[in-house]
Design a protein around this motif. Sequence first.
Motif, PDB file in Angstrom:
ATOM      1  N   THR A  11       0.840  -1.205   0.000  1.00  0.00           N
ATOM      2  CA  THR A  11       0.000   0.000   0.000  1.00  0.00           C
ATOM      3  C   THR A  11       0.871   1.250   0.000  1.00  0.00           C
ATOM      4  OG1 THR A  11      -1.705  -1.193   1.215  1.00  0.00           O
ATOM      5  CG2 THR A  11      -1.830   1.202   1.257  1.00  0.00           C
ATOM      6  N   SER A  14       2.545   1.746  -3.349  1.00  0.00           N
ATOM      7  CA  SER A  14       1.586   2.284  -4.301  1.00  0.00           C
ATOM      8  C   SER A  14       1.400   3.790  -4.094  1.00  0.00           C
ATOM      9  CB  SER A  14       0.246   1.554  -4.154  1.00  0.00           C
ATOM     10  OG  SER A  14      -0.705   2.103  -5.014  1.00  0.00           O
ATOM     11  N   GLU A  15       1.350   4.214  -2.850  1.00  0.00           N
ATOM     12  CA  GLU A  15       1.214   5.640  -2.563  1.00  0.00           C
ATOM     13  C   GLU A  15       2.452   6.419  -2.996  1.00  0.00           C
ATOM     14  OE1 GLU A  15       0.153   6.076   1.546  1.00  0.00           O
ATOM     15  OE2 GLU A  15      -1.788   5.091   1.240  1.00  0.00           O
ATOM     16  N   THR A  17       4.356   5.656  -5.484  1.00  0.00           N
ATOM     17  CA  THR A  17       4.269   5.737  -6.939  1.00  0.00           C
ATOM     18  C   THR A  17       3.281   6.827  -7.345  1.00  0.00           C
ATOM     19  OG1 THR A  17       4.790   3.405  -7.127  1.00  0.00           O
ATOM     20  CG2 THR A  17       3.774   4.438  -9.040  1.00  0.00           C
ATOM     21  N   PHE A  18       2.152   6.894  -6.641  1.00  0.00           N
ATOM     22  CA  PHE A  18       1.178   7.954  -6.905  1.00  0.00           C
ATOM     23  C   PHE A  18       1.821   9.325  -6.708  1.00  0.00           C
ATOM     24  CE2 PHE A  18      -1.899  10.904  -4.972  1.00  0.00           C
ATOM     25  CZ  PHE A  18      -2.697  11.128  -6.075  1.00  0.00           C
ATOM     26  N   GLY A  66      -2.033   9.160 -13.092  1.00  0.00           N
ATOM     27  CA  GLY A  66      -1.529   8.725 -11.795  1.00  0.00           C
ATOM     28  C   GLY A  66      -2.647   8.383 -10.827  1.00  0.00           C
ATOM     29  N   ARG A  69      -4.381   5.124 -12.074  1.00  0.00           N
ATOM     30  CA  ARG A  69      -3.512   3.966 -11.834  1.00  0.00           C
ATOM     31  C   ARG A  69      -3.492   3.614 -10.343  1.00  0.00           C
ATOM     32  NH1 ARG A  69      -1.253  -0.350 -14.487  1.00  0.00           N
ATOM     33  NH2 ARG A  69       0.584  -0.992 -13.358  1.00  0.00           N
ATOM     34  N   TRP A  70      -3.391   4.621  -9.484  1.00  0.00           N
ATOM     35  CA  TRP A  70      -3.366   4.370  -8.047  1.00  0.00           C
ATOM     36  C   TRP A  70      -4.658   3.692  -7.599  1.00  0.00           C
ATOM     37  CZ3 TRP A  70      -6.245   6.874  -4.073  1.00  0.00           C
ATOM     38  CH2 TRP A  70      -5.890   6.465  -2.789  1.00  0.00           C
ATOM     39  N   ARG A  74      -4.827   0.032  -5.998  1.00  0.00           N
ATOM     40  CA  ARG A  74      -5.427  -0.106  -4.671  1.00  0.00           C
ATOM     41  C   ARG A  74      -6.558  -1.141  -4.673  1.00  0.00           C
ATOM     42  NH1 ARG A  74      -9.083   4.404  -2.154  1.00  0.00           N
ATOM     43  NH2 ARG A  74     -10.466   3.300  -3.548  1.00  0.00           N
TER      44      ARG A  74
END
Length: 112
Positions: A11, A14-15, A17-18, A66, A69-70, A74
């Motif tokens: 998680t 992923s954040e 990357t966002f 972005g 994708r996030w 998620r």
Amino acid sequence: MEPDRPDERFTLASERTFLAWMRTSLGLLAGGIAMVHLVPEFSTGWVRTSLGLVLLALAVLAALVGMRRWLQVRNALERGAPMPEAKDLWLFAVVIALVAVAAVVVTVLGAV
């Protein structure tokens, strides 16, 4: 018993990357504004304005891609589903490359 939930490491990754997408968007935004307002000696007015507007449009696109994708990642993490396809990422990369090539051509050829 605790319900199934994604591992925090995934998680948080992923954040991050966002947030990288948001930094990219801000960089493109700054570049677009700079192209339009701060480099009057770069090529002609219409080329400078066009390139600046393309960079500004890419800034909006980067923020939207972005975010999309996030949300996809998620949702996949929460459901335990496979990661989403990266088609929109490829398209975004190709568009950025084309804009870079156009900027190089204008720079090498000088004032158009």
